[in-house]
Motif scaffolding. Structure first.
Motif, PDB file in Angstrom:
ATOM      1  N   ALA A   1       0.839  -1.202   0.000  1.00 52.97           N
ATOM      2  CA  ALA A   1       0.000   0.000   0.000  1.00 52.97           C
ATOM      3  C   ALA A   1       0.874   1.252   0.000  1.00 52.97           C
ATOM      4  O   ALA A   1       0.598   2.212  -0.729  1.00 52.97           O
ATOM      5  CB  ALA A   1      -0.932  -0.005   1.207  1.00 52.97           C
ATOM      6  N   ASN A   2       1.933   1.221   0.785  1.00 52.03           N
ATOM      7  CA  ASN A   2       2.843   2.372   0.806  1.00 52.03           C
ATOM      8  C   ASN A   2       3.601   2.515  -0.511  1.00 52.03           C
ATOM      9  O   ASN A   2       3.838   3.634  -0.962  1.00 52.03           O
ATOM     10  CB  ASN A   2       3.826   2.261   1.978  1.00 52.03           C
ATOM     11  N   LEU A   3       4.002   1.404  -1.127  1.00 53.02           N
ATOM     12  CA  LEU A   3       4.717   1.475  -2.408  1.00 53.02           C
ATOM     13  C   LEU A   3       3.900   2.196  -3.467  1.00 53.02           C
ATOM     14  O   LEU A   3       4.437   2.883  -4.327  1.00 53.02           O
ATOM     15  CB  LEU A   3       5.063   0.068  -2.911  1.00 53.02           C
ATOM     16  N   PHE A   4       2.579   2.039  -3.386  1.00 48.20           N
ATOM     17  CA  PHE A   4       1.713   2.701  -4.353  1.00 48.20           C
ATOM     18  C   PHE A   4       1.132   4.012  -3.829  1.00 48.20           C
ATOM     19  O   PHE A   4       0.173   4.533  -4.375  1.00 48.20           O
ATOM     20  CB  PHE A   4       0.605   1.746  -4.817  1.00 48.20           C
ATOM     21  N   GLY A   5       1.742   4.534  -2.781  1.00 49.70           N
ATOM     22  CA  GLY A   5       1.367   5.851  -2.280  1.00 49.70           C
ATOM     23  C   GLY A   5      -0.008   5.929  -1.673  1.00 49.70           C
ATOM     24  O   GLY A   5      -0.632   6.984  -1.662  1.00 49.70           O
ATOM     25  N   LEU A   6      -0.503   4.815  -1.147  1.00 41.81           N
ATOM     26  CA  LEU A   6      -1.840   4.776  -0.573  1.00 41.81           C
ATOM     27  C   LEU A   6      -1.727   4.710   0.945  1.00 41.81           C
ATOM     28  O   LEU A   6      -2.170   3.758   1.585  1.00 41.81           O
ATOM     29  CB  LEU A   6      -2.608   3.578  -1.127  1.00 41.81           C
ATOM     30  N   GLY A   7      -1.103   5.733   1.506  1.00 41.70           N
ATOM     31  CA  GLY A   7      -0.840   5.756   2.943  1.00 41.70           C
ATOM     32  C   GLY A   7      -2.073   5.580   3.799  1.00 41.70           C
ATOM     33  O   GLY A   7      -2.031   4.918   4.838  1.00 41.70           O
ATOM     34  N   ASN A   8      -3.198   6.157   3.370  1.00 37.58           N
ATOM     35  CA  ASN A   8      -4.424   6.016   4.157  1.00 37.58           C
ATOM     36  C   ASN A   8      -4.908   4.569   4.171  1.00 37.58           C
ATOM     37  O   ASN A   8      -5.432   4.097   5.172  1.00 37.58           O
ATOM     38  CB  ASN A   8      -5.529   6.928   3.620  1.00 37.58           C
ATOM     39  N   ALA A   9      -4.732   3.873   3.073  1.00 34.72           N
ATOM     40  CA  ALA A   9      -5.116   2.453   3.026  1.00 34.72           C
ATOM     41  C   ALA A   9      -4.116   1.613   3.806  1.00 34.72           C
ATOM     42  O   ALA A   9      -4.457   0.540   4.307  1.00 34.72           O
ATOM     43  CB  ALA A   9      -5.187   1.973   1.580  1.00 34.72           C
ATOM     44  N   ALA A  10      -2.888   2.101   3.932  1.00 37.05           N
ATOM     45  CA  ALA A  10      -1.853   1.359   4.664  1.00 37.05           C
ATOM     46  C   ALA A  10      -2.091   1.398   6.175  1.00 37.05           C
ATOM     47  O   ALA A  10      -1.617   0.519   6.889  1.00 37.05           O
ATOM     48  CB  ALA A  10      -0.473   1.921   4.341  1.00 37.05           C
ATOM     49  N   THR A  11      -2.817   2.395   6.645  1.00 41.01           N
ATOM     50  CA  THR A  11      -3.003   2.551   8.093  1.00 41.01           C
ATOM     51  C   THR A  11      -3.672   1.346   8.746  1.00 41.01           C
ATOM     52  O   THR A  11      -3.131   0.796   9.704  1.00 41.01           O
ATOM     53  CB  THR A  11      -3.778   3.851   8.407  1.00 41.01           C
ATOM     54  N   PRO A  12      -4.843   0.884   8.274  1.00 42.15           N
ATOM     55  CA  PRO A  12      -5.439  -0.291   8.922  1.00 42.15           C
ATOM     56  C   PRO A  12      -4.557  -1.532   8.791  1.00 42.15           C
ATOM     57  O   PRO A  12      -4.522  -2.379   9.685  1.00 42.15           O
ATOM     58  CB  PRO A  12      -6.779  -0.481   8.223  1.00 42.15           C
ATOM     59  N   LEU A  13      -3.826  -1.623   7.679  1.00 42.75           N
ATOM     60  CA  LEU A  13      -2.920  -2.752   7.492  1.00 42.75           C
ATOM     61  C   LEU A  13      -1.745  -2.667   8.465  1.00 42.75           C
ATOM     62  O   LEU A  13      -1.269  -3.682   8.972  1.00 42.75           O
ATOM     63  CB  LEU A  13      -2.421  -2.788   6.049  1.00 42.75           C
ATOM     64  N   GLY A  14      -1.294  -1.462   8.735  1.00 38.96           N
ATOM     65  CA  GLY A  14      -0.220  -1.261   9.708  1.00 38.96           C
ATOM     66  C   GLY A  14      -0.661  -1.612  11.116  1.00 38.96           C
ATOM     67  O   GLY A  14       0.107  -2.212  11.884  1.00 38.96           O
TER      68      GLY A  14
END
Length: 191
Positions: free
Chosen positions: A97-110
């Motif tokens: 998610a971070n590689l594709f610049g989708l930081g907001n989507a990365a949050t729940p995954l984090g």
């Protein structure tokens, strides 16, 4: 933080009244609120699509294959995580998610990755070295293609919204490598 926003808003209103620009201030306030809603809906769409894709990847089992591809890289960083542990899948999804610049989507995954990493923690309530590594990777957010930023720049009419790809890639790589170097150096010093 709420107090800070209240102070900024109050000072702005006082200056608008004293300079006789209350009408312009009010117009700017409504224009800003409109832009905030538009951008929020735009980002909500991106996040929804990405979370849907990750759900499909997870349900199809493809994420485990992707995690396997990332395993050689992740195993060098996360040496104390067993090969079949679910934290690797969560970390992989977060990194993607971070590689594709989708930081907001990365949050729940984090959050999911940290919960999974905590399940390996013998001393609950303390941070492990693997958690520190993950925090660095998540915070540095190495980005190949920052879709969210490109989308926002395009929405605001930038001439070359994709022109930020190389600078963002370099900046995120440098920050991640620097932070990891410092972390591993401190670990060696403190052992």
């Amino acid at each position: 933080m709420n107090v800070l926003w209240l102070i900024l808003l109050s000072v702005s209103i006082v200056f608008a009244v004293f300079t006789g620009r209350l009408e312009a201030f009010t117009q700017a306030l409504f224009d800003g609120a409109k832009s905030a809603v538009e951008i929020s809906l735009f980002l909500l769409g991106i996040i929804s699509v990405w979370l849907g894709i990750t759900r499909i990847l997870e349900d199809s089992g493809l994420i485990y294959r992707i995690a396997h591809l990332f395993r050689p890289i992740l195993s060098r960083l996360f040496k104390n995580i067993p090969d079949d542990h679910p934290s690797l899948t969560a970390i992989t999804l977060n990194v993607l998610a971070n590689l594709f610049g989708l930081g907001n989507a990365a949050t729940p995954l984090g959050i999911k990755a940290m919960q999974e990493l905590d399940s390996l923690n013998e001393d609950k309530g303390t941070i492990t070295f693997e958690m520190m590594i993950f925090i660095i990777l998540n915070t540095a957010s190495i980005q190949l293609i920052p879709f969210s930023v490109i989308g926002i720049l395009a929405a605001y009419g930038a001439e070359n919204p994709a022109g930020i790809v190389l600078p963002v890639l370099i900046a995120t790589l440098v920050s991640a490598v620097t932070a990891l170097t410092i972390l591993f150096s401190f670990r060696k010093i403190l052992k």
